[in-house]
Scaffold this active site. Structure first.
Site, PDB file in Angstrom:
ATOM      1  N   GLU A 382       0.808  -1.217   0.000  1.00  0.00           N
ATOM      2  CA  GLU A 382       0.000   0.000   0.000  1.00  0.00           C
ATOM      3  C   GLU A 382       0.845   1.273   0.000  1.00  0.00           C
ATOM      4  O   GLU A 382       0.515   2.260   0.652  1.00  0.00           O
ATOM      5  CB  GLU A 382      -0.971   0.008   1.186  1.00  0.00           C
ATOM      6  N   GLU A 463      -6.397  -7.834  -1.109  1.00  0.00           N
ATOM      7  CA  GLU A 463      -7.065  -7.623   0.178  1.00  0.00           C
ATOM      8  C   GLU A 463      -8.479  -7.136  -0.082  1.00  0.00           C
ATOM      9  O   GLU A 463      -8.729  -6.385  -1.024  1.00  0.00           O
ATOM     10  CB  GLU A 463      -6.336  -6.584   1.051  1.00  0.00           C
TER      11      GLU A 463
END
Length: 755
Positions: A382, A463
């Site tokens: 991320e 995710e």
């Protein structure tokens, strides 16, 4: 190779400063514990381990130390340590990758005091620190330590690559790197054998060396089987080095797979395979990362794949994980998405990305060259875009292993695409609840909305779920049902007849302790399908129910079967997670049989059965104030009953169950097994809201990990014992009586040679 032996035992520990330990010369055994800090189950201060600690161990002189050999201590992931003897010291500034501390020429005849100084503080110059992170970095020696004694010239590493695996004539490329730190002149022979699981030799090559690495080709290999999730065939490469100073033998297991992410989805050995997986943190209650081989290795992998969840892939979050876990994934047919340790500052854009070639992504990639997972995470999780840095991590990964695709996990859209696979954390479901949101509830966004590219590319959801709907195992029934529904909706979207999505990996497998920047009040993230004490929430059965009935028949009603748990009252709508053709519900004198809900979940291999007012009227199940009856569920396949479950209308504590992950423990080194306690009612179902205390006793030469009295959460509890010669664990609750589990020690010695 002379020997590789376990070096896990007989360490003593001090909370004193390293200066005090050096002054005293040795830590007092009476003042030490096995763990640096033993954490409460929840509500603890994460700063309690963010300080310096000292481990010490006496290494007695051995004759083979002086016979021209090299000695070293191999450690798998201590957190930021300095290792010293009486003569010199070694230093490592990394808590995630294995390393060796050379002891050659440092050992003296007699007793040698080995001192390991651990710094558990957060240093922004050392990954994963630099900004906020959403997991804990426990201090200490939390994985295995080996004492390795080798000849002056030895085998440093074996690198294995496979080619032409889909053809009848397969090929294996092998590179053997040598270690010769003294720069000795020598000549020797390297031979390599390819063996199957039965030990039969399938191919053999050999060559001469005077110090350089040697590369071998084994081609034209016929009759070799491909590794598959349903048939995880493993082979062994056995390399022997013979020189004038001796010989060393090194074995390495490997597999022959062909996995490829394409614009049409993922293909395993040439056939389409939809990825269904979960992310996995490796922390445990009370001890953080410090668990033995059985608990952190085979137990977790078996839950993921073989016994409970029936996933086909695990993503390691957010750091390299135990060798024992990864080895077991190979053995049972579980794909692995390997990760680099996350450097938080890259996420928030607060650090320069220029280049020390020994930065952790390099070390992690080098560590994983023989781990034949199908995709490497070469991007910090991320993180923001950083062209130069990520161009280099991709280049390095492809140089180390050109057979493997790379992926870069991001949560931002329109991100620069440098990898082979565009991997995306898609948390769009739930965003409709945010102020100003102007789109309806969406399970997954279209690929090109996330990539911003004019074309389709290999694409994987890495995710989803997680923090968007945190759920405790003892939450009210309707919240848990919504938790289930969200996992169902995303998997249904991933399975849709849209080959552009290779699959989806949910967040996450187990609840875990985390930092206060993202934690709930207790300090433990409740974003998983299982609790951190290894009890399944209802959402776990979303994944389990997608397996073929030939593997396991699953039938799990998402209910506590009580009229007063839901708003207004009753149990409808009632989701039953199952892979059966039909579910029959018997309530009193009424019997209703219902099929899968293909209207709302048309793409799942096995949609859930949803029982609602289309099947039972308000009067048939009764309303508040009317009699409440027990229920009987029966699952049918091809018209025949294959599963049954009774849920009592008046559940009472009846049985205290103790279940062990394994009945055996390894003799060498440090091993641990998890024991799960469950309070069951008269029908054998867990009592989710029972929070009684349970007293634990361990008999024999073993040690309890965690408190001797635990409080059940969600009707279950967790304990673990470090092994001894033989152990017997018993538990007692005043209301439910007692239960016991017996574990015997067995001598299973494998894996040391690959340390």
């Amino acid at each position: 190779m002379r020997s590789v032996t376990s070096f896990n035992d007989s360490w003593v520990f001090s909370e004193a400063s390293t200066r005090d330990a050096e002054r005293s010369g040795r830590v007092s055994r009476s003042a030490c514990r096995t763990n640096a800090v033993e954490l409460p189950f929840n509500y603890f201060d994460e700063r309690c381990y963010q300080r310096a600690f000292t481990y010490q161990r006496v290494l007695a002189w051995r004759p083979d130390f002086s016979q021209g050999s090299r000695s070293s201590s191999t450690r798998q992931w201590p957190m930021r340590s300095c290792i010293s003897t009486a003569k010199r010291s070694s230093r490592i500034r990394d808590g995630y990758t294995p390393f060796e501390a050379r002891l050659t020429d440092r050992l003296l005849e007699g007793d040698n005091l080995i001192t390991v100084k651990i710094d558990g503080s957060e240093n922004p110059e050392i990954p994963p620190f630099g900004a906020g992170i959403d997991y804990l970095t426990y201090a200490g020696i939390y994985r295995d330590v080996w004492l390795k004694v080798t000849d002056p010239v030895s085998i440093a590493n074996i690198k294995i690559e496979t080619r032409d695996v889909l053809s009848d004539h397969k090929a294996v490329s092998l590179r053997c790197d040598l270690s010769n730190p003294q720069g000795l002149s020598f000549s020797g022979t390297i031979s390599a054998l390819l063996k199957n699981a039965a030990g039969e030799v399938l191919a053999e090559v050999a060559g001469e060396t005077t110090g350089q690495s040697l590369a071998f080709e084994m081609d034209g290999l016929r009759g070799l089987s491909l590794w598959d999730i349903d048939d995880p065939v493993l082979y062994v490469i056995e390399v022997e080095l013979r020189t004038g100073q001796g010989f060393r033998l090194l074995r390495r297991a490997f597999r022959l797979p062909h996995g490829e992410f394409t614009t049409e989805g993922f293909r395993l050995n040439g056939r389409p395979l939809k990825i269904r997986g979960l992310n996995r943190h490796q922390s445990f209650p009370y001890v953080g990362l410090r668990m033995g081989r059985t608990a952190k290795g085979s137990a977790h992998a078996d839950i993921m794949n073989a016994h409970r969840l029936h996933c086909n892939l695990v993503r390691t979050s957010h750091y390299p994980q135990s060798k024992w876990f990864l080895d077991h994934c190979d053995r049972i047919g579980l794909l692995v998405f390997a990760r680099n340790p996350r450097l938080a500052a890259y996420r928030w854009g607060g650090m320069e990305t220029g280049g020390n070639p020994e930065r952790p992504p390099h070390r992690s990639s080098a560590t994983g060259t023989t781990r034949l997972s199908y995709i490497w995470g070469v991007r910090i999780n991320e993180s923001q875009d950083s062209h130069d840095f990520y161009a280099e991590t991709n280049r390095l990964a492809r140089e180390l292993d050109p057979t493997r695709q790379t992926g870069g996990v991001r949560y931002i859209t329109d991100s620069e695409f440098l990898e082979d696979v565009y991997t995306m954390n898609d948390f769009i479901l739930g965003n409709e609840e945010l102020p100003g949101a102007n789109r309806p509830g969406t399970a997954l966004r279209p690929q090109q909305e996330c990539t911003g590219l004019p074309r389709k590319v290999p694409y994987l959801i890495t995710e989803f779920g997680g923090h968007m709907y945190p759920t405790k195992i003892y939450d009210q029934e309707q919240r848990q049902a919504e938790h289930v529904r969200r996992h169902l909706e995303v998997l249904n979207a991933a399975y849709a007849r849209n080959p552009g999505i290779s699959g989806a990996i949910g967040w996450c497998m187990f609840d875990y302790n985390t930092t206060r920047i993202s934690a709930p009040a207790t300090g433990s993230a409740i974003t998983a399908s299982w609790t951190c004490s290894a009890s399944p929430k209802f959402a776990a059965y979303v994944y389990a129910s997608q397996c073929d009935p030939s593997e396991e028949i699953v039938m799990k009603p998402v209910t506590f079967w009580a009229r007063g748990d839901d708003d207004i009252g009753g149990v409808l709508p009632l989701i039953v997670l199952t892979n059966c053709d039909e579910i029959e519900l018997k309530y009193g004198s009424l019997t209703k049989r219902v099929g899968p809900d293909r209207e709302n979940f048309p793409h799942l291999p096995h949609p859930p059965v949803v029982i609602d007012h289309r099947h039972f009227t308000k009067d048939e199940l009764g309303v508040w104030g009317m009699k409440w009856e027990s229920a009987e569920f029966t699952g049918f396949i091809a018209g025949k009953p294959v599963a049954d479950l009774r849920m009592a209308a008046d559940p009472v504590p009846t049985t205290l169950q103790v279940e062990a992950d394994s009945k055996t423990l390894r003799r060498e080194g440090r091993d641990t097994v998890r024991l799960i306690l469950r309070a069951l009612d008269q029908a054998g179902n867990v009592l989710p809201f029972l929070n009684d205390a349970v007293d634990i006793e361990i008999h024999g030469p073993a040690r309890l990990v965690g408190p001797a009295r635990i409080v059940l959460q969600g009707g279950s509890g967790f304990l673990a014992g470090v092994h001894g010669r033989r152990r017997h664990a018993s538990s007692r609750s005043r209301r439910r009586g007692s239960a016991a589990a017996k574990l015997d020690l067995v001598a299973l010695a494998d894996g040391a040679a690959s340390a």
